[in-house]
Motif scaffolding. Structure first.
Motif, PDB file in Angstrom:
ATOM      1  N   LEU A  23       0.940  -0.965   0.008  1.00  0.00           N
ATOM      2  CA  LEU A  23      -0.241   0.100   0.023  1.00  0.00           C
ATOM      3  C   LEU A  23       0.903   1.490   0.164  1.00  0.00           C
ATOM      4  O   LEU A  23       0.974   2.364  -0.838  1.00  0.00           O
ATOM      5  CB  LEU A  23      -0.849   0.207   1.318  1.00  0.00           C
ATOM      6  CG  LEU A  23      -1.549  -0.786   1.407  1.00  0.00           C
ATOM      7  CD1 LEU A  23      -2.809  -1.099   2.867  1.00  0.00           C
ATOM      8  CD2 LEU A  23      -2.738  -0.720   0.473  1.00  0.00           C
ATOM      9  N   GLY A  24       1.765   1.600   0.330  1.00  0.00           N
ATOM     10  CA  GLY A  24       2.361   2.476   0.912  1.00  0.00           C
ATOM     11  C   GLY A  24       3.536   2.854  -0.443  1.00  0.00           C
ATOM     12  O   GLY A  24       3.509   4.164  -0.987  1.00  0.00           O
ATOM     13  N   SER A  25       3.679   1.349  -0.769  1.00  0.00           N
ATOM     14  CA  SER A  25       4.815   1.782  -2.421  1.00  0.00           C
ATOM     15  C   SER A  25       3.968   2.342  -3.351  1.00  0.00           C
ATOM     16  O   SER A  25       3.743   3.249  -4.008  1.00  0.00           O
ATOM     17  CB  SER A  25       4.906   0.411  -3.122  1.00  0.00           C
ATOM     18  OG  SER A  25       4.204  -0.514  -3.615  1.00  0.00           O
ATOM     19  N   ALA A  26       2.487   1.860  -3.475  1.00  0.00           N
ATOM     20  CA  ALA A  26       1.023   2.950  -3.913  1.00  0.00           C
ATOM     21  C   ALA A  26       1.107   4.216  -4.209  1.00  0.00           C
ATOM     22  O   ALA A  26       0.739   4.611  -4.833  1.00  0.00           O
ATOM     23  CB  ALA A  26      -0.360   1.710  -4.122  1.00  0.00           C
ATOM     24  N   ALA A  27       0.774   4.266  -3.009  1.00  0.00           N
ATOM     25  CA  ALA A  27       1.096   6.257  -2.520  1.00  0.00           C
ATOM     26  C   ALA A  27       1.850   6.849  -2.670  1.00  0.00           C
ATOM     27  O   ALA A  27       2.097   7.228  -2.994  1.00  0.00           O
ATOM     28  CB  ALA A  27       0.669   6.315  -0.888  1.00  0.00           C
ATOM     29  N   LEU A  28       3.020   6.314  -2.851  1.00  0.00           N
ATOM     30  CA  LEU A  28       4.179   6.800  -3.237  1.00  0.00           C
ATOM     31  C   LEU A  28       4.151   7.381  -4.648  1.00  0.00           C
ATOM     32  O   LEU A  28       4.035   8.413  -5.267  1.00  0.00           O
ATOM     33  CB  LEU A  28       5.718   6.505  -2.746  1.00  0.00           C
ATOM     34  CG  LEU A  28       6.573   5.844  -1.085  1.00  0.00           C
ATOM     35  CD1 LEU A  28       7.408   5.572  -1.195  1.00  0.00           C
ATOM     36  CD2 LEU A  28       6.403   7.652  -1.622  1.00  0.00           C
ATOM     37  N   ALA A  29       4.195   6.127  -5.244  1.00  0.00           N
ATOM     38  CA  ALA A  29       3.621   6.650  -7.147  1.00  0.00           C
ATOM     39  C   ALA A  29       2.810   7.188  -7.433  1.00  0.00           C
ATOM     40  O   ALA A  29       3.019   7.689  -8.063  1.00  0.00           O
ATOM     41  CB  ALA A  29       3.024   4.800  -7.857  1.00  0.00           C
ATOM     42  N   LEU A  30       1.548   7.194  -6.309  1.00  0.00           N
ATOM     43  CA  LEU A  30       0.475   8.478  -6.296  1.00  0.00           C
ATOM     44  C   LEU A  30       0.981   9.979  -6.670  1.00  0.00           C
ATOM     45  O   LEU A  30       1.211  10.556  -7.570  1.00  0.00           O
ATOM     46  CB  LEU A  30      -0.640   8.333  -5.685  1.00  0.00           C
ATOM     47  CG  LEU A  30      -1.656   7.343  -6.671  1.00  0.00           C
ATOM     48  CD1 LEU A  30      -2.709   7.173  -5.095  1.00  0.00           C
ATOM     49  CD2 LEU A  30      -2.314   7.417  -7.222  1.00  0.00           C
ATOM     50  N   LEU A  31       2.805   9.563  -6.119  1.00  0.00           N
ATOM     51  CA  LEU A  31       3.277  10.845  -5.285  1.00  0.00           C
ATOM     52  C   LEU A  31       3.645  11.633  -6.592  1.00  0.00           C
ATOM     53  O   LEU A  31       4.286  12.487  -6.835  1.00  0.00           O
ATOM     54  CB  LEU A  31       3.769  11.163  -4.241  1.00  0.00           C
ATOM     55  CG  LEU A  31       2.790  10.629  -2.786  1.00  0.00           C
ATOM     56  CD1 LEU A  31       3.808  10.999  -1.496  1.00  0.00           C
ATOM     57  CD2 LEU A  31       1.998  12.331  -2.258  1.00  0.00           C
ATOM     58  N   HIS A  36       2.382  17.802 -10.804  1.00  0.00           N
ATOM     59  CA  HIS A  36       3.108  18.567 -11.365  1.00  0.00           C
ATOM     60  C   HIS A  36       4.354  18.372 -11.739  1.00  0.00           C
ATOM     61  O   HIS A  36       4.619  17.947 -12.473  1.00  0.00           O
ATOM     62  CB  HIS A  36       2.258  19.396 -12.699  1.00  0.00           C
ATOM     63  CG  HIS A  36       2.520  19.734 -14.117  1.00  0.00           C
ATOM     64  ND1 HIS A  36       1.947  19.244 -15.055  1.00  0.00           N
ATOM     65  CD2 HIS A  36       3.412  20.655 -14.583  1.00  0.00           C
ATOM     66  CE1 HIS A  36       2.865  19.524 -15.776  1.00  0.00           C
ATOM     67  NE2 HIS A  36       3.438  20.169 -15.844  1.00  0.00           N
ATOM     68  N   PRO A  37       4.773  19.392 -10.779  1.00  0.00           N
ATOM     69  CA  PRO A  37       6.259  19.441 -10.982  1.00  0.00           C
ATOM     70  C   PRO A  37       7.414  17.901 -11.144  1.00  0.00           C
ATOM     71  O   PRO A  37       8.244  18.117 -11.223  1.00  0.00           O
ATOM     72  CB  PRO A  37       6.438  20.154  -9.582  1.00  0.00           C
ATOM     73  CG  PRO A  37       5.234  20.837  -9.702  1.00  0.00           C
ATOM     74  CD  PRO A  37       4.444  20.082  -9.859  1.00  0.00           C
ATOM     75  N   VAL A  38       6.662  17.297  -9.873  1.00  0.00           N
ATOM     76  CA  VAL A  38       7.237  15.904  -9.538  1.00  0.00           C
ATOM     77  C   VAL A  38       6.453  15.272 -11.293  1.00  0.00           C
ATOM     78  O   VAL A  38       7.395  13.811 -11.419  1.00  0.00           O
ATOM     79  CB  VAL A  38       6.336  15.615  -8.603  1.00  0.00           C
ATOM     80  CG1 VAL A  38       7.400  13.880  -8.348  1.00  0.00           C
ATOM     81  CG2 VAL A  38       6.858  15.468  -8.021  1.00  0.00           C
TER      82      VAL A  38
END
Length: 234
Positions: A23-31, A36-38
């Motif tokens: 779940l944490g990797s999914a959240a990081l992927a969304l971030l 837009h800058p990322v």
């Protein structure tokens, strides 16, 4: 460590990571996708997959792959030669926007089968193949840095770090496969991107570009739904 040990390590099965890591990797992927800058930086990974998809399908359909270029504005160009019409050209043109999602789906299948290290080494092999055809400095740098990250994690990283990196990469491809398609239609609606893959496919097939964009989106969302369910239930 001899070759047999390396081979056993690559094809071996690794235990499922803890739920919080998935779940944490999914959240990081969304971030890495939503701000837009990322996204301006992380989208380069999507471009690698996009142009790699064009190149791989060109070779698979018997076309001669001439060069691949990856640019700092996250655009890219794959040049192949062969018959300018027909199924091979259509499949090659259709491969770009669908490649990130399909690669993510394949990665999700490997992770669901507990082949984390195999996923990392297959990624290295694909990047090495792409590197041979890249013909500009930024593209070379992008592919080398991406490949180096995969190699260092797979060779020196512990099992939990490898799992985190693999799940992050697969979630990223599944989620990031959707945004470029939406951006493409936004550009087309504003009168831009008249030589996009969808417009080239419209000229090749006589099927409207909007239908091709819709197909890209259906593929991306389907891969996200199926691949995401595999990751969450692995």
């Amino acid at each position: 460590m001899d070759f047999a040990d390396v081979w056993d390590r690559v094809i071996g099965i690794q235990s499922d990571p803890p739920r919080w890591l998935v779940l944490g990797s999914a959240a990081l992927a969304l971030l890495a996708i939503l701000p837009h800058p990322v996204w301006r930086l992380s989208r380069n990974v999507v471009t690698i997959a996009h142009e790699g998809g064009h190149g791989l399908v060109a070779l698979m359909t018997g076309r001669r792959l001439s060069s691949i270029r990856l640019h700092s504005d996250t655009s890219g160009l794959t040049v192949s030669s062969g018959k300018p019409t027909g199924l091979g050209m259509i499949l090659t043109a259709a491969a770009g926007y669908t490649a990130p999602s399909l690669l993510g789906l394949g990665g999700a299948a490997l992770l669901a089968a507990e082949h984390i290290t195999a996923l990392l080494w297959i990624s290295i092999a694909l990047l090495a193949g792409l590197l041979i055809m890249v013909r500009n400095a930024f593209g070379l740098l992008s592919v080398v840095l991406t490949g180096a990250a995969f190699f260092l994690i797979s060779w020196y990283g512990g099992s939990e770090l490898q799992a985190a990196f693999a799940y992050l990469g697969v979630w990223f491809l599944l989620l990031a496969g959707v945004r470029p398609v939406v951006e493409l239609q936004g550009k087309r609606r504003r009168g831009g991107a008249r030589d996009s893959d969808a417009d080239q496919l419209a000229r090749l097939t006589g099927i409207g570009a909007l239908l091709w964009v819709t197909l890209f989106l259906v593929v991306a969302l389907s891969c996200l739904l199926v691949g995401g369910s595999w990751l969450l239930t692995a």
